[in-house]
Write a protein that holds these residues in place. Sequence first.
Motif, PDB file in Angstrom:
ATOM      1  N   ASN A   1       0.849  -1.266   0.101  1.00  0.00           N
ATOM      2  CA  ASN A   1       0.147  -0.032   0.035  1.00  0.00           C
ATOM      3  C   ASN A   1       0.690   1.051  -0.131  1.00  0.00           C
ATOM      4  O   ASN A   1       0.418   2.302   0.546  1.00  0.00           O
ATOM      5  CB  ASN A   1      -1.128  -0.139   1.129  1.00  0.00           C
ATOM      6  CG  ASN A   1      -0.306  -0.005   2.505  1.00  0.00           C
ATOM      7  OD1 ASN A   1       0.771   0.123   2.720  1.00  0.00           O
ATOM      8  ND2 ASN A   1      -1.281   0.317   3.414  1.00  0.00           N
ATOM      9  N   HIS A   2       1.997   1.117  -0.611  1.00  0.00           N
ATOM     10  CA  HIS A   2       2.613   2.502  -0.589  1.00  0.00           C
ATOM     11  C   HIS A   2       3.695   2.151  -2.084  1.00  0.00           C
ATOM     12  O   HIS A   2       4.841   1.635  -1.919  1.00  0.00           O
ATOM     13  CB  HIS A   2       3.662   2.863   0.426  1.00  0.00           C
ATOM     14  CG  HIS A   2       4.245   4.313   0.469  1.00  0.00           C
ATOM     15  ND1 HIS A   2       4.554   5.013   1.606  1.00  0.00           N
ATOM     16  CD2 HIS A   2       4.870   4.899  -0.745  1.00  0.00           C
ATOM     17  CE1 HIS A   2       5.338   6.080   0.967  1.00  0.00           C
ATOM     18  NE2 HIS A   2       5.209   5.849  -0.108  1.00  0.00           N
ATOM     19  N   VAL A   3       3.447   2.518  -3.102  1.00  0.00           N
ATOM     20  CA  VAL A   3       4.228   2.652  -4.281  1.00  0.00           C
ATOM     21  C   VAL A   3       3.832   3.743  -5.386  1.00  0.00           C
ATOM     22  O   VAL A   3       2.942   4.650  -4.993  1.00  0.00           O
ATOM     23  CB  VAL A   3       3.862   1.102  -5.110  1.00  0.00           C
ATOM     24  CG1 VAL A   3       4.005  -0.068  -4.413  1.00  0.00           C
ATOM     25  CG2 VAL A   3       2.374   1.002  -5.724  1.00  0.00           C
ATOM     26  N   HIS A   4       4.756   3.905  -6.335  1.00  0.00           N
ATOM     27  CA  HIS A   4       4.612   4.929  -7.258  1.00  0.00           C
ATOM     28  C   HIS A   4       4.698   4.462  -8.681  1.00  0.00           C
ATOM     29  O   HIS A   4       5.582   3.948  -9.118  1.00  0.00           O
ATOM     30  CB  HIS A   4       6.013   5.948  -6.991  1.00  0.00           C
ATOM     31  CG  HIS A   4       5.611   6.589  -5.658  1.00  0.00           C
ATOM     32  ND1 HIS A   4       4.772   7.618  -5.460  1.00  0.00           N
ATOM     33  CD2 HIS A   4       6.380   6.320  -4.330  1.00  0.00           C
ATOM     34  CE1 HIS A   4       4.912   8.291  -4.180  1.00  0.00           C
ATOM     35  NE2 HIS A   4       5.693   7.323  -3.293  1.00  0.00           N
ATOM     36  N   LEU A   5       3.544   4.626  -9.264  1.00  0.00           N
ATOM     37  CA  LEU A   5       3.357   4.180 -10.631  1.00  0.00           C
ATOM     38  C   LEU A   5       2.970   5.117 -11.640  1.00  0.00           C
ATOM     39  O   LEU A   5       2.500   4.566 -12.817  1.00  0.00           O
ATOM     40  CB  LEU A   5       2.138   3.053 -10.264  1.00  0.00           C
ATOM     41  CG  LEU A   5       2.063   2.054  -9.312  1.00  0.00           C
ATOM     42  CD1 LEU A   5       0.865   1.208  -9.100  1.00  0.00           C
ATOM     43  CD2 LEU A   5       3.382   1.218  -9.617  1.00  0.00           C
TER      44      LEU A   5
ATOM     45  N   ILE B   1      -5.973  10.281   0.392  1.00  0.00           N
ATOM     46  CA  ILE B   1      -5.339  11.343   0.231  1.00  0.00           C
ATOM     47  C   ILE B   1      -4.014  11.212   0.939  1.00  0.00           C
ATOM     48  O   ILE B   1      -3.637  10.642   2.090  1.00  0.00           O
ATOM     49  CB  ILE B   1      -6.159  12.443   1.046  1.00  0.00           C
ATOM     50  CG1 ILE B   1      -7.984  12.416   0.801  1.00  0.00           C
ATOM     51  CG2 ILE B   1      -5.618  13.662   0.472  1.00  0.00           C
ATOM     52  CD1 ILE B   1      -8.145  12.666  -0.783  1.00  0.00           C
ATOM     53  N   LYS B   2      -3.072  11.852   0.121  1.00  0.00           N
ATOM     54  CA  LYS B   2      -1.460  11.820   0.487  1.00  0.00           C
ATOM     55  C   LYS B   2      -1.310  13.237   0.904  1.00  0.00           C
ATOM     56  O   LYS B   2      -1.423  14.091  -0.109  1.00  0.00           O
ATOM     57  CB  LYS B   2      -0.736  11.027  -0.513  1.00  0.00           C
ATOM     58  CG  LYS B   2       0.556  11.084   0.006  1.00  0.00           C
ATOM     59  CD  LYS B   2       1.114   9.832   0.576  1.00  0.00           C
ATOM     60  CE  LYS B   2       2.621   9.767   0.746  1.00  0.00           C
ATOM     61  NZ  LYS B   2       3.501   9.470  -0.102  1.00  0.00           N
ATOM     62  N   SER B   3      -0.635  13.367   1.869  1.00  0.00           N
ATOM     63  CA  SER B   3       0.487  14.514   2.061  1.00  0.00           C
ATOM     64  C   SER B   3       1.923  14.200   2.351  1.00  0.00           C
ATOM     65  O   SER B   3       2.227  13.139   2.942  1.00  0.00           O
ATOM     66  CB  SER B   3       0.080  15.135   3.539  1.00  0.00           C
ATOM     67  OG  SER B   3       1.123  16.226   4.062  1.00  0.00           O
TER      68      SER B   3
ATOM     69  N   THR C   1       3.167   6.823   7.150  1.00  0.00           N
ATOM     70  CA  THR C   1       3.957   6.160   6.586  1.00  0.00           C
ATOM     71  C   THR C   1       5.471   6.440   6.907  1.00  0.00           C
ATOM     72  O   THR C   1       5.895   7.347   7.505  1.00  0.00           O
ATOM     73  CB  THR C   1       3.828   6.020   4.869  1.00  0.00           C
ATOM     74  OG1 THR C   1       4.654   4.983   4.456  1.00  0.00           O
ATOM     75  CG2 THR C   1       4.161   7.312   4.539  1.00  0.00           C
ATOM     76  N   HIS C   2       6.484   5.643   6.241  1.00  0.00           N
ATOM     77  CA  HIS C   2       7.786   5.911   6.872  1.00  0.00           C
ATOM     78  C   HIS C   2       8.270   5.705   8.461  1.00  0.00           C
ATOM     79  O   HIS C   2       8.881   6.749   8.848  1.00  0.00           O
ATOM     80  CB  HIS C   2       8.344   6.966   6.302  1.00  0.00           C
ATOM     81  CG  HIS C   2       8.142   7.364   4.613  1.00  0.00           C
ATOM     82  ND1 HIS C   2       8.564   6.582   3.773  1.00  0.00           N
ATOM     83  CD2 HIS C   2       7.781   8.291   3.948  1.00  0.00           C
ATOM     84  CE1 HIS C   2       8.118   6.883   2.550  1.00  0.00           C
ATOM     85  NE2 HIS C   2       7.675   8.076   2.532  1.00  0.00           N
ATOM     86  N   MET C   3       7.500   5.023   9.000  1.00  0.00           N
ATOM     87  CA  MET C   3       7.353   4.768  10.308  1.00  0.00           C
ATOM     88  C   MET C   3       8.865   4.605  11.027  1.00  0.00           C
ATOM     89  O   MET C   3       9.190   5.082  11.909  1.00  0.00           O
ATOM     90  CB  MET C   3       6.639   3.756  10.939  1.00  0.00           C
ATOM     91  CG  MET C   3       6.767   2.342  10.504  1.00  0.00           C
ATOM     92  SD  MET C   3       5.685   1.010  11.371  1.00  0.00           S
ATOM     93  CE  MET C   3       6.077   0.992  13.008  1.00  0.00           C
TER      94      MET C   3
ATOM     95  N   THR D   1       6.537  -0.895   0.433  1.00  0.00           N
ATOM     96  CA  THR D   1       7.829  -0.759   0.188  1.00  0.00           C
ATOM     97  C   THR D   1       8.096   0.599  -0.252  1.00  0.00           C
ATOM     98  O   THR D   1       9.498   1.135  -0.019  1.00  0.00           O
ATOM     99  CB  THR D   1       7.727  -1.468  -1.235  1.00  0.00           C
ATOM    100  OG1 THR D   1       6.888  -0.963  -2.409  1.00  0.00           O
ATOM    101  CG2 THR D   1       7.557  -2.857  -1.209  1.00  0.00           C
ATOM    102  N   ASP D   2       7.382   1.456  -0.691  1.00  0.00           N
ATOM    103  CA  ASP D   2       7.590   2.788  -1.269  1.00  0.00           C
ATOM    104  C   ASP D   2       8.393   2.579  -2.413  1.00  0.00           C
ATOM    105  O   ASP D   2       9.398   3.068  -2.757  1.00  0.00           O
ATOM    106  CB  ASP D   2       8.398   3.808  -0.431  1.00  0.00           C
ATOM    107  CG  ASP D   2       8.332   5.281  -0.914  1.00  0.00           C
ATOM    108  OD1 ASP D   2       7.977   5.514  -1.850  1.00  0.00           O
ATOM    109  OD2 ASP D   2       9.034   5.874  -0.411  1.00  0.00           O
ATOM    110  N   LEU D   3       7.907   1.569  -3.428  1.00  0.00           N
ATOM    111  CA  LEU D   3       8.533   1.205  -4.731  1.00  0.00           C
ATOM    112  C   LEU D   3       8.764   2.260  -5.547  1.00  0.00           C
ATOM    113  O   LEU D   3       7.678   3.082  -6.131  1.00  0.00           O
ATOM    114  CB  LEU D   3       7.788   0.128  -5.216  1.00  0.00           C
ATOM    115  CG  LEU D   3       8.340  -0.461  -6.633  1.00  0.00           C
ATOM    116  CD1 LEU D   3       9.336  -1.379  -6.417  1.00  0.00           C
ATOM    117  CD2 LEU D   3       6.942  -1.429  -7.404  1.00  0.00           C
TER     118      LEU D   3
HETATM  119 ZN   LIG Z   1       6.426   7.368  -1.451  1.00  0.00          ZN
END
Ligand SMILES: [Zn+2]
Length: 440
Positions: free
Chosen positions: A96-100, A198-200, A253-255, A312-314
């Motif tokens: 639940n954290h990627v960049h596509l 929503i993302k900040s 995220t990025h805990m 991952t923050d892929l």
């Molecule tokens: Zn990210």
Amino acid sequence: MLNTLVRLTPGMPLLLVVLGVLGVVLIVPAAHAQPRYEILLKGGHVIDPRNNVDAVMDVAVAGGKIAAVRPDINPAEAGTVADVSGLYVTPGLIDNHVHLFATTGMRDAWAGDNSVLPDEFSFRSGVTTMVDVGSSGWRNFEDFRNRVIDRARTRVFAMLNIVGLGMMSDPIEQNVHDMDANATADMATKHRDVVVGIKSAHYMGPEWISVDRALEAGTLAKIPIMVDFGYFRVERPYYKLVTERLRPGDISTHMFRGPVPYVGEDGKLLDYLKQARARGVLFDVGHGGGSFVFRNAAAAIQQGFYPDTISTDLHTGSMNGAMMDMLTTMSKILVLGVPLKEVVRQSTMNPAVAIQHPELGHLGVGAEADVAVLRVAQGSFRYMDGSRGTFEGDRRLQCEMTLKGGRIVWDWNARSGVDYRTLSKDYGIRPVDKIILPPR
Ligand SMILES: [Zn+2]
């Protein structure tokens, strides 16, 4: 005279017996009609936290859904039988954290050049669902949906960036005049089938405006927000984000990023983390290129503060760096001391619930047949964090097989195939192909 030999396959509805000598054709109903199951995963250890399954079971798939999970399903009832004994069978993983948002146009941004296309990286790691978090905002989400989301075989959800241009803004995500909560909420509501939050992110300023506008949009659209806290500043300390700002169900995220405080001078886990968790705030790994240090992950996990979700923050940077992929990230959490069943929970059921899609992330009968077959390799493996810190562990997760919607989409050990010597003499030739031998 008819003398064709009709090859019998288990899927054939009628048994044709051609009696060439007499020229008589008999049509006899087959003993076995269409097999009951298309695919049978036989003998694996099923871990399905949502349904409390942690035992050796067979998993049968029919019509794209999970049809049965129990011991000793008869292999004769399945078209394809894959022996997965010695392996773990889990729900398809949810990252639940990627960049596509992989388009040309933006250099060195998490949208544009640094995004990846989902199918290139998902199935080979057991991942069947990905959530792009904030690569696009309300101004360019529909372009993203058209280019990527609707074309991928991976299930893709998205969180909208609170900045209208998402991560294609310049300077990236700092323009407070383009943080429009109403427009963001409207776009999220219009595409509620795929927008899940929503993302900040990456905010540098001393004020809370990026987080607050995201909260406003999230409240309007009735969806969670995910916060990448950006620059850690004295004006807005991290503990206030998770104990005061975020609502239950919102995600930090990025805990395990370096500046997140975990332990006091006594070495004990800080109270604010437990308070935040008691409020219902979720903590997500989001490893990324530089957002994971073993120092923090080890301190938290040793004192029982586990991630709610592993992700991952892929992007092109993290996948070729220490992060690598979902299974490497899960392996780090595993070797730091989180039991395998919990690691699976944090990569399947928990992310499904976090994005308000509880129908995903489990193997109950009737669920979409998204399945990962994993090996826990034993040996000596070194892992690295985003800041050159290493940690040695005795196990590493590897993906042997992935099913998405009942189709085999990754099969590392060719379990769904058959020995080529048992196939017909001319297998692999289409009817349209003509084989022309050179003249002798
Ligand atoms: Zn990210």
